[in-house]
Design a protein around this motif. Structure first.
Motif, PDB file in Angstrom:
ATOM      1  N   ALA A 101     -28.127  57.821   9.347  1.00  0.00           N
ATOM      2  CA  ALA A 101     -29.440  57.617  10.004  1.00  0.00           C
ATOM      3  C   ALA A 101     -29.323  56.347  10.788  1.00  0.00           C
ATOM      4  O   ALA A 101     -29.262  55.368  10.120  1.00  0.00           O
ATOM      5  CB  ALA A 101     -30.504  57.638   8.903  1.00  0.00           C
ATOM      6  N   CYS A 135     -31.487  53.466  12.254  1.00  0.00           N
ATOM      7  CA  CYS A 135     -32.562  52.779  11.859  1.00  0.00           C
ATOM      8  C   CYS A 135     -32.937  51.584  12.686  1.00  0.00           C
ATOM      9  O   CYS A 135     -31.943  50.940  12.991  1.00  0.00           O
ATOM     10  CB  CYS A 135     -32.534  52.557  10.314  1.00  0.00           C
ATOM     11  SG  CYS A 135     -32.071  53.873   9.284  1.00  0.00           S
ATOM     12  N   TYR A 167     -36.401  56.178  12.576  1.00  0.00           N
ATOM     13  CA  TYR A 167     -34.778  56.576  12.282  1.00  0.00           C
ATOM     14  C   TYR A 167     -34.572  57.522  12.940  1.00  0.00           C
ATOM     15  O   TYR A 167     -35.515  58.593  13.390  1.00  0.00           O
ATOM     16  CB  TYR A 167     -34.543  56.766  10.766  1.00  0.00           C
ATOM     17  CG  TYR A 167     -35.427  58.026  10.150  1.00  0.00           C
ATOM     18  CD1 TYR A 167     -36.597  57.744   9.761  1.00  0.00           C
ATOM     19  CD2 TYR A 167     -35.027  59.132   9.976  1.00  0.00           C
ATOM     20  CE1 TYR A 167     -37.293  58.713   9.160  1.00  0.00           C
ATOM     21  CE2 TYR A 167     -35.601  60.246   9.646  1.00  0.00           C
ATOM     22  CZ  TYR A 167     -36.836  59.979   9.209  1.00  0.00           C
ATOM     23  OH  TYR A 167     -37.621  61.143   8.713  1.00  0.00           O
ATOM     24  N   VAL A 193     -31.806  61.028  12.622  1.00  0.00           N
ATOM     25  CA  VAL A 193     -30.593  61.363  11.803  1.00  0.00           C
ATOM     26  C   VAL A 193     -29.501  62.341  12.593  1.00  0.00           C
ATOM     27  O   VAL A 193     -29.865  62.930  13.587  1.00  0.00           O
ATOM     28  CB  VAL A 193     -31.066  62.652  10.717  1.00  0.00           C
ATOM     29  CG1 VAL A 193     -29.945  63.103   9.911  1.00  0.00           C
ATOM     30  CG2 VAL A 193     -32.289  61.818   9.993  1.00  0.00           C
ATOM     31  N   GLU A 196     -34.528  63.541   4.447  1.00  0.00           N
ATOM     32  CA  GLU A 196     -35.379  62.745   5.173  1.00  0.00           C
ATOM     33  C   GLU A 196     -36.571  62.179   4.300  1.00  0.00           C
ATOM     34  O   GLU A 196     -36.991  61.212   4.259  1.00  0.00           O
ATOM     35  CB  GLU A 196     -35.981  63.493   6.345  1.00  0.00           C
ATOM     36  CG  GLU A 196     -34.851  63.393   7.597  1.00  0.00           C
ATOM     37  CD  GLU A 196     -35.452  64.108   8.673  1.00  0.00           C
ATOM     38  OE1 GLU A 196     -36.891  63.740   8.950  1.00  0.00           O
ATOM     39  OE2 GLU A 196     -34.838  64.595   9.463  1.00  0.00           O
ATOM     40  N   ILE A 252     -34.540  58.807   3.226  1.00  0.00           N
ATOM     41  CA  ILE A 252     -34.452  57.910   4.249  1.00  0.00           C
ATOM     42  C   ILE A 252     -36.011  57.273   4.336  1.00  0.00           C
ATOM     43  O   ILE A 252     -36.041  55.878   4.314  1.00  0.00           O
ATOM     44  CB  ILE A 252     -34.199  58.820   5.546  1.00  0.00           C
ATOM     45  CG1 ILE A 252     -32.545  59.273   5.631  1.00  0.00           C
ATOM     46  CG2 ILE A 252     -34.413  57.837   6.719  1.00  0.00           C
ATOM     47  CD1 ILE A 252     -32.192  60.165   6.611  1.00  0.00           C
TER      48      ILE A 252
END
Ligand code: AMP
Ligand code: GLY
Length: 421
Positions: free
Chosen positions: A194, A196, A201, A203, A243, A247
């Motif tokens: 990811a 960021c 973010y 992916v 996600e 994340i």
């Protein structure tokens, strides 16, 4: 832009190559390798304060950090203090890779799925926990150990011995005086990246690495002998779980910790019965995963990293090419056991237009000497092939491998086998 890339491996070469192909920027590498000098200028300034001054003097618009060590050492903090734009995590956020104890505690605190564990500095505590566990047992040194700090023990005695050797400082010095002991996860491994910016973010397609030196995943661990992406071993459900469960809580958690995460979050995932469980975080691209992901990006790499460094990822619609990439690492004779004698690399002229258009080499362990390109040991280069299927991309990567010659060259012959079973 004037863009500075820190590092010297295939990862940094591949970032450089992608930016070079944009035909719009000047590239500098610190220190780079014998092939990055074809893409830009190699410089050699090891002190980060001096390097920041150099970056200011040379109007560097963006710095991209490849490996973990400078991140953990705080290069991003120093560059930011100098009002420079740099893509990567602060030293505080880089602890997600720099300390397995820190990482595991963040995962626990923010309810992110990971293997059950204890962290300890105490031998008796480690041994008592090991007595309660099923086999195999995973013992990890806390600090950076160049990929060697993880022992998967097949007996309790072996686990106890590994724990004691680490805690005494015998195996890894200070990096091992704190350890993580955790349950073994049985599943298949993915690398998910990811990009960021602290808040937002993007992916990238999931990749699969091949860590062992030998075909069929045998022999000792290496830095990675090949990778491919996107892997069919993920589906929308797994991406969504990563996600939502991984994340987002990590970015939110790191903000709460006062160390917002900017840079590449490399999520080492084990998929167990369809559920993604986190093995570890790294705070940089994987190598060789980076070598196949950079060329799969349709979005300019420079724009992705610049927006990542300036908290503008919400303004970016990331585009990925609709094809597959397979990268086969060619290593030196004695890798990963010991160093190898330098050997000249000869690459045949690629006459097949189809191959030329759908493959390239990403150079890593090479030096340029008197106009010759020399393999200097370790992982020397990655042959990357592209195609409309994994098989086509794999066949092109191996065809390219056949055009590369140096004494003692070796590679695995089964990269992407899990996708082609
Ligand atoms: P790490 O440095 O934590 O990624 O560990 C290196 C490698 O060891 C991983 O890529 C996995 O292949 C393996 N590994 C680490 N932790 C575990 C675990 N809990 N269960 C199974 N394999 C693991
Ligand atoms: N390829 C795995 C790593 O870079 O750590």
């Amino acid at each position: 832009m004037n863009i500075l890339i820190l590092g010297s491996g295939g990862r940094e070469y591949s970032i450089g190559l992608a930016i070079y192909k944009e035909n719009a920027h000047n590239l500098f590498f610190m220190p780079g390798n014998g092939a990055t000098s074809e893409l830009g200028e190699n410089i050699n300034i090891n002190d980060y304060n001096e390097l920041a001054q150099w970056a200011k003097d040379n109007s560097v618009d963006l710095t991209i950090v490849g490996p973990e060590a400078p991140l953990v050492d705080g290069v991003v903090d120093i560059f930011k203090e100098n009002d420079l734009t740099i893509f990567g995590p602060s030293a505080a956020a880089a602890q997600l890779e720099g300390s397995k104890v820190y990482m595991k505690n963040i995962l626990k605190k923010y309810n992110i799925p990971t293997a059950a564990f204890i962290e300890t500095t105490n031998e008796k505590e480690a041994h008592d926990f090991i007595d309660t566990m099923n086999l195999p047992i995973v013992v990890k040194a806390d600090g950076l150990c160049a990929g060697k700090g993880v022992i998967i023990a097949q007996s309790k005695d072996e686990a106890k011995e590994a724990a004691s050797d680490m805690l005494s400082g015998e195996s890894f010095g200070d990096a091992g005086t704190s350890i993580v002991v955790e349950e073994f996860l049985d599943g298949y491994e993915l690398s998910i990246f990811a990009i960021c910016d602290g808040e937002n973010y993007k992916v990238l397609p999931a990749a699969q690495d091949h860590k062992r030196i030998g075909d069929g995943d045998t022999g000792p661990n290496t830095g990675g002998m090949g990778a491919y992406a996107p892997t069919p071993l993920v589906n929308d459900d797994i991406y969504k779980k990563v996600e939502e469960r991984v994340i987002k809580p990590t970015l939110e958690g790191m903000k709460q910790e006062g160390a917002p995460f900017e840079g590449v979050l490399f999520i080492g995932v084990m998929v167990v019965n369809g559920e993604p469980i986190i093995l570890e975080y790294n705070v940089r691209f994987g190598d060789p995963e980076c070598e196949i992901l950079m060329p799969l990006l349709e979005t300019p790499v420079s724009e992705l990293f610049y927006k990542g460094a300036t908290r503008q990822l919400d303004k970016l619609d990331i585009k990925i090419k609709k094809e597959f990439g397979v990268g086969v690492v060619i290593a030196s004779e004695n890798y990963p056991y010991s160093s190898s004698k330098p050997a000249e690399i000869i690459v045949d002229k690629i006459v097949d237009e189809d191959l030329a258009a759908n493959s390239h080499i990403s150079y890593a362990g090479v030096a340029s000497e008197d106009g010759k390109l020399m393999a200097t040991g370790g992982r020397v280069l990655v042959c990357v092939g592209f195609g409309s299927s994994i098989k086509e991309a794999r066949d092109r990567a191996y065809e390219l491998c056949g055009q590369v010659h140096f004494a003692g060259k070796k590679c695995r012959s089964d990269i992407a086998y899990q996708a082609l079973k």
